[in-house]
Design a protein around this motif. Structure first.
Motif, mmCIF file in Angstrom:
data_model
loop_
_atom_site.group_PDB
_atom_site.id
_atom_site.type_symbol
_atom_site.label_atom_id
_atom_site.label_comp_id
_atom_site.label_asym_id
_atom_site.label_seq_id
_atom_site.Cartn_x
_atom_site.Cartn_y
_atom_site.Cartn_z
ATOM 1 N N SER A 62 -17.471 -13.943 18.730
ATOM 2 C CA SER A 62 -16.024 -14.146 18.803
ATOM 3 C C SER A 62 -15.295 -13.118 17.948
ATOM 4 O O SER A 62 -15.781 -12.702 16.889
ATOM 5 C CB SER A 62 -15.659 -15.567 18.347
ATOM 6 N N ASN A 111 -11.356 -12.160 16.365
ATOM 7 C CA ASN A 111 -9.970 -12.517 16.082
ATOM 8 C C ASN A 111 -9.314 -11.326 15.406
ATOM 9 O O ASN A 111 -9.860 -10.792 14.433
ATOM 10 C CB ASN A 111 -9.876 -13.743 15.170
ATOM 11 N N SER A 115 -7.517 -13.496 20.307
ATOM 12 C CA SER A 115 -8.798 -14.187 20.156
ATOM 13 C C SER A 115 -9.614 -13.931 21.414
ATOM 14 O O SER A 115 -9.095 -14.023 22.530
ATOM 15 C CB SER A 115 -8.596 -15.697 19.993
ATOM 16 N N ARG A 157 -13.499 -14.907 23.064
ATOM 17 C CA ARG A 157 -14.737 -15.673 22.922
ATOM 18 C C ARG A 157 -15.223 -16.073 24.307
ATOM 19 O O ARG A 157 -14.431 -16.489 25.143
ATOM 20 C CB ARG A 157 -14.495 -16.915 22.069
#
Length: 179
Positions: A132, A134, A162, A164
């Motif tokens: 992930s 960010n 973000s 993911r």
């Protein structure tokens, strides 16, 4: 000394100063790679920079750019030239404040993502465990490209990206990470 000779002396000194200044500016534009130093960091044999305490580490580049690395973050400086650097975050958190310069070239790799940076201030979190990413942008602009956005997505100040599991979202930034 004659007035004529005095004028030529002043002219010669002015010309020498102008040449010296021009040479200095030329060397800055076309010069050697940026330098950097680390504070509060351990540098491994493989070139990883890791924070060595609760305050993490700081990389300070000669153009004024700063990179603050949280404790436990794996970061490498993979390339440096006179226009900027390429950094690889292989896990963890880094807060960057990149100085805006004409022809500046800063790139941050985080897993399969590439962040192209202009003069800006932002945070990056990359986790290899769940793959992930960010990115929180505070000032300036940047472009993030990766599997969900191969052509790249531009972020503006006050936005958080973000990514993911193949999904990407951009939302308003709620809170700034404490550095």
């Amino acid at each position: 000394m004659s007035p004529q000779r005095g004028r030529w002396g002043v002219l010669a000194v002015a010309l020498a100063l102008a040449c010296a200044a021009g040479g200095f500016l030329w060397s800055k534009r076309e010069g050697a790679p940026l330098g950097y130093e680390t504070v509060g960091a351990r540098v491994s044999q493989a070139g990883y920079i890791r924070g060595s305490g609760p305050n993490g580490a700081r990389l300070s580049f000669s153009d004024g750019t700063r990179v603050d690395v949280s404790d436990g973050t794996h970061l490498r400086v993979t390339a440096v030239d006179s226009r900027g650097a390429r950094l690889a975050i292989e896990g963890g958190h880094a807060a960057l404040s990149v100085v805006r310069r004409p022809a500046g070239a800063w790139i941050v790799d985080a897993g399969p993502f590439v962040i192209r940076v202009t003069g800006t201030e932002f945070d990056v979190d990359w986790s290899t465990d769940d793959e992930s990413l960010n990115v929180s942008l505070y000032q300036g602009s940047l472009t993030v490209s990766g599997p969900p956005a191969p052509l790249g997505v531009m972020l503006r100040p006050g936005q958080r990206l973000s990514a993911r599991q193949g999904r990407l979202s951009i939302e308003p930034l709620v809170q700034r990470h404490v550095r």
